[in-house]
Structures are given as structure tokens and as C-alpha cells.
Design a protein around this motif. Structure first.
Motif, PDB file in Angstrom:
ATOM      1  N   THR A 114      -1.281 -11.190  -1.330  1.00 18.91           N
ATOM      2  CA  THR A 114      -0.189 -12.163  -1.429  1.00 18.91           C
ATOM      3  C   THR A 114       0.068 -12.814  -0.069  1.00 18.91           C
ATOM      4  OG1 THR A 114       1.230 -10.218  -1.239  1.00 18.91           O
ATOM      5  CG2 THR A 114       0.926 -11.157  -3.432  1.00 18.91           C
ATOM      6  N   GLY A 119      -7.348   0.683   0.914  1.00 13.76           N
ATOM      7  CA  GLY A 119      -5.968   0.517   0.452  1.00 13.76           C
ATOM      8  C   GLY A 119      -5.819   0.886  -1.021  1.00 13.76           C
ATOM      9  N   ARG A 120      -4.564   0.800  -1.491  1.00 18.01           N
ATOM     10  CA  ARG A 120      -4.276   1.167  -2.888  1.00 18.01           C
ATOM     11  C   ARG A 120      -5.082   0.299  -3.855  1.00 18.01           C
ATOM     12  NH1 ARG A 120       0.778   1.853  -0.130  1.00 18.01           N
ATOM     13  NH2 ARG A 120       0.883  -0.408  -0.022  1.00 18.01           N
ATOM     14  N   MET A 121      -5.032  -1.026  -3.668  1.00 25.89           N
ATOM     15  CA  MET A 121      -5.759  -1.916  -4.592  1.00 25.89           C
ATOM     16  C   MET A 121      -7.249  -1.923  -4.294  1.00 25.89           C
ATOM     17  SD  MET A 121      -4.019  -3.196  -6.960  1.00 25.89           S
ATOM     18  CE  MET A 121      -5.080  -4.504  -7.503  1.00 25.89           C
ATOM     19  N   GLY A 122      -7.603  -1.895  -3.000  1.00 23.28           N
ATOM     20  CA  GLY A 122      -9.020  -1.925  -2.634  1.00 23.28           C
ATOM     21  C   GLY A 122      -9.765  -0.731  -3.210  1.00 23.28           C
ATOM     22  N   LYS A 143       5.463  -1.652  -0.290  1.00 27.44           N
ATOM     23  CA  LYS A 143       5.072  -3.070  -0.300  1.00 27.44           C
ATOM     24  C   LYS A 143       5.649  -3.777   0.924  1.00 27.44           C
ATOM     25  CE  LYS A 143       5.092  -7.129  -3.322  1.00 27.44           C
ATOM     26  NZ  LYS A 143       3.718  -7.448  -2.953  1.00 27.44           N
ATOM     27  N   ASP A 160     -12.806  -2.049   5.611  1.00 30.04           N
ATOM     28  CA  ASP A 160     -11.363  -1.983   5.853  1.00 30.04           C
ATOM     29  C   ASP A 160     -11.099  -2.479   7.281  1.00 30.04           C
ATOM     30  OD1 ASP A 160      -9.000  -0.797   4.040  1.00 30.04           O
ATOM     31  OD2 ASP A 160      -8.502  -0.484   6.148  1.00 30.04           O
ATOM     32  N   ALA A 161      -9.862  -2.346   7.744  1.00 30.43           N
ATOM     33  CA  ALA A 161      -9.475  -2.857   9.066  1.00 30.43           C
ATOM     34  C   ALA A 161     -10.427  -2.336  10.136  1.00 30.43           C
ATOM     35  CB  ALA A 161      -8.045  -2.451   9.369  1.00 30.43           C
ATOM     36  N   PRO A 174      -1.933 -14.311  -7.692  1.00 30.29           N
ATOM     37  CA  PRO A 174      -0.892 -13.381  -7.250  1.00 30.29           C
ATOM     38  C   PRO A 174      -0.804 -12.136  -8.112  1.00 30.29           C
ATOM     39  CG  PRO A 174       0.111 -15.284  -8.329  1.00 30.29           C
ATOM     40  CD  PRO A 174      -1.358 -15.573  -8.209  1.00 30.29           C
ATOM     41  N   PHE A 218      -4.596  -4.016 -13.164  1.00 31.21           N
ATOM     42  CA  PHE A 218      -5.063  -5.253 -12.532  1.00 31.21           C
ATOM     43  C   PHE A 218      -6.576  -5.455 -12.685  1.00 31.21           C
ATOM     44  CE2 PHE A 218      -1.379  -3.727  -9.965  1.00 31.21           C
ATOM     45  CZ  PHE A 218      -0.483  -4.738 -10.309  1.00 31.21           C
ATOM     46  N   PHE A 233      -8.303  -7.545  -0.954  1.00 31.32           N
ATOM     47  CA  PHE A 233      -6.993  -6.911  -1.151  1.00 31.32           C
ATOM     48  C   PHE A 233      -6.598  -6.318   0.193  1.00 31.32           C
ATOM     49  CE2 PHE A 233      -7.909  -6.756  -5.807  1.00 31.32           C
ATOM     50  CZ  PHE A 233      -6.721  -7.331  -6.252  1.00 31.32           C
ATOM     51  N   ASN A 277      -9.890 -14.120   6.505  1.00 31.64           N
ATOM     52  CA  ASN A 277     -11.027 -13.527   5.780  1.00 31.64           C
ATOM     53  C   ASN A 277     -11.688 -14.547   4.869  1.00 31.64           C
ATOM     54  OD1 ASN A 277     -10.584 -11.050   6.924  1.00 31.64           O
ATOM     55  ND2 ASN A 277      -9.649 -10.107   5.128  1.00 31.64           N
ATOM     56  N   PHE A 292      -3.244 -10.017 -11.217  1.00 29.58           N
ATOM     57  CA  PHE A 292      -4.417  -9.962 -12.101  1.00 29.58           C
ATOM     58  C   PHE A 292      -4.140  -9.207 -13.392  1.00 29.58           C
ATOM     59  CE2 PHE A 292      -6.633 -10.765  -8.033  1.00 29.58           C
ATOM     60  CZ  PHE A 292      -7.479 -11.789  -8.436  1.00 29.58           C
ATOM     61  N   GLY A 304     -10.517  -4.446   2.408  1.00 26.38           N
ATOM     62  CA  GLY A 304      -9.290  -3.661   2.203  1.00 26.38           C
ATOM     63  C   GLY A 304      -9.582  -2.460   1.316  1.00 26.38           C
TER      64      GLY A 304
END
Ligand code: NAI
Ligand SMILES: O=C(O)C1=N[C@H](C(=O)O)C[C@H](O)C1
Length: 252
Positions: free
Chosen positions: A81, A14-17, A140, A37-38, A107, A223, A56, A65, A109, A11
Motif C-alpha cells: 500500500t 514478511g507476513r504477505m511475502g 500494520k 527481503d530487505a 490495494p 489474498f 509485498f 522496486n 487481492f 518482501g
């Protein structure tokens, strides 16, 4: 000096990745060896020699995964999540066939969020009423947040072990959704607003008093200390660890 821990991020766009990629690159003793990623082939995680994968991604793919990583003998740190008792149970079963491999599913960090959940569990038995409000950015995809579910479950367990009855609520006429979601008897409300990142309020009420426990993540860097702690510890914790509480020496 010991060899760095080789880390893959799933991921990664992404934002967290993307935040995790930067944190791993800047961390002492860690080496980023894969960023997927995807659409990318998960085999590149093992091809790159990763020892720990950080997930993430999105709720619909995270469990698969983890199973793929376990088949490859790679430890996993999961921030995505959407986990429930059934999916956690399947991972626990799989881990019986992957001795020595560790999975941490948390859920949230952010250290302050983990402490807020711990304080809420501690306070729960002393208050007649409790409700949880989570507030997030509007991109989200899941509601209520994984953190809010974990918070409500912890509060419900603390109330049950203290022999408390249901939270008082005389509502008999309502519009659908007005009282939020019911998580183990605790009402959880989800707000989505542009400008927010990740926020939670736990409201605990007694006659004549209110205790508010609030945590705010203003930036996703909040996080990262928890993510890096889990990456460093996961190999030393075979089996499934849910939540960051144990890694921080807090009671779950
Ligand atoms: N545990 C924690 O502390 C935190 C957890 N989260 C959770 O992390 C998850 C990700 O959040 P965001 O980064 O904001 O979402 P995002 O939508 O920005 O990123 C998700 C990324 O996963 C990618 N992806 C989708 N399918 C994939 C696959 N099969 N393989 C690899 N990558 C894939 C997407 O293309 C996207 O780049 C959510 O479930 C969110 O609730 C978010 C913040 C903190
Ligand atoms: O999607 C997010 O942003 C967040 N997701 C996690 C959750 O659902 O609890 C953690 C944090 O609240 C940010």
C-alpha cells in the motif's frame, strides 16, 4: 505443456511475502525463482530469470522496486500500500519507456474485498450518508488502509457522477481525529486490534435504514487467489492496471 511462469517475491520474509512464497510454490504453472527481503540485491531477480515480481514490502520502498523492475523488463504485481496519484503517474510514465511490460497495483487481492468495494460503488448513489471503517492487526504501519482509501475514492466518484452533494454532518465541536480521515469527502476510521487480520465495513445510511457491507479476511491465504490471478495475467496486460476489478470482469 507450456513453460511455467518464473516468479520472484520481494518482501519474502514478511507476513504477505511468506504466504505468497508458499502459494507460488504450490501453484500449477508457476515457478518460484527468487525470494528477496530487505538488504538483498534486486539484480538477483533478473539473474534468476524472473518474468514476474510480486512486491509485498513497505510503502517507503515499493515504488522504487517497481521502477527497478521496469528497467529490467520484469512485469510487476504490487500488493504493497501507500500508492497515490503521483506515484502511480510516475509508473505510468515509466511504462511508456517499457513497452510490453505490465504492472498490476491492487490495494486488496481478496476476492470478497474487491466485491465489497464494487457493491459499495453500486450502492453509493442511493444513500445520503456513508462512512468507512477499516479494522486491522496492530502491526500494520499505514492508516487508513489502502483498501479503505480505494473504497472511499470509489464511493466519492460514484456520488459525484450521480450529482450528490456532501455527506450530511453537523459536527462543529470535536476532538482531533474523532471524525476519522477525510478521503474525498468520505470519512474513514481506522481500528488497530490484536487478534484481527484485515476487515472493512462500509456503512450506508438513509432516513430509517442502514445498509452494512462487510468483508473479513481471517487469514492471509484469502489474498492468494487474487495474487495468483494477477501473476498469471500481468504479462498479457501491458501498462498499468490499478485494482483487481478489471481482472475479475467488474466495473472499476
Ligand atoms: N494488496 C493486498 O491484498 C494486501 C496488501 N498488504 C500490504 O502489503 C504490505 C506488506 O504487508 P505485510 O506482509 O503485513 O508486512 P510485513 O512487515 O510483514 O512485511 C514486509 C516485508 O518487506 C521487507 N522489506 C522491507 N524493505 C524491503 C526492500 N527494500 N526489499 C525487499 N523487502 C523489503 C521487510 O523486511 C518485511 O519482511 C503492506 O503495505 C500491506 O498493507 C497486506 C495484505 C494484503
Ligand atoms: O496491512 C495489511 O494487513 C493489509 N493491507 C492492505 C490495505 O492496507 O488495504 C490490504 C488488507 O487490508 C491487509
Amino acid at each position: 505443456m507450456s513453460e511455467p511462469i518464473r516468479v520472484a517475491v520481494l518482501g519474502a520474509s514478511g507476513r504477505m511475502g511468506a504466504t505468497t512464497v508458499r502459494a507460488v510454490q504450490e501453484a500449477d504453472g508457476l515457478e518460484l525463482v527468487a525470494a528477496l527481503d530487505a538488504g538483498d540485491d534486486l539484480r538477483s531477480v533478473t539473474d534468476a530469470g524472473a518474468q514476474v515480481a510480486v512486491d509485498f514490502t513497505v510503502p517507503s520502498v515499493t515504488e522504487q522496486n517497481v521502477h527497478t523492475m521496469l528497467d529490467a523488463g520484469v512485469h510487476v504485481v504490487v500488493g504493497t500500500t501507500g500508492w497515490d496519484d503521483a506515484s502511480l503517474g510516475r509508473v505510468r510514465d515509466h511504462l511508456l519507456r517499457a513497452p510490453g511490460v505490465g504492472v498490476v497495483v491492487a490495494p486488496n487481492f481478496a476476492l470478497g474485498a474487491v466485491l465489497a468495494m464494487s457493491f459499495a460503488r453500486q450502492a453509493a448513489r442511493w444513500f445520503e450518508s456513508v462512512e468507512v471503517v477499516e479494522l486491522h492487526h496492530p502491526d500494520k504501519v499505514d492508516a487508513p488502509s489502502g483498501t479503505a482509501r480505494h473504497t472511499a475514492q470509489g464511493i466519492a466518484a460514484a456520488r459525484a457522477s450521480a450529482g450528490m452533494g456532501p455527506v450530511p454532518d453537523a459536527t462543529s465541536q470535536t476532538l482531533d481525529g474523532a471524525r476519522g480521515a477525510d478521503v474525498d469527502g468520505v470519512r474513514v476510521h481506522a481500528v488497530r486490534l490484536r487478534g484481527l487480520v484485515a476487515h472493512e465495513e462500509i456503512l450506508l445510511g438513509n432516513a430509517g435504514e442502514l445498509l452494512t457491507i462487510r468483508h473479513d479476511s481471517f487469514d492471509r491465504v484469502s489474498f492468494m487467489p487474487g495474487v495468483l490471478l494477477a501473476v498469471r495475467q500481468v504479462a498479457g496486460r501491458p501498462g498499468l492496471t490499478v485494482g483487481l476489478e478489471d481482472l475479475l470482469g467488474l466495473q472499476a
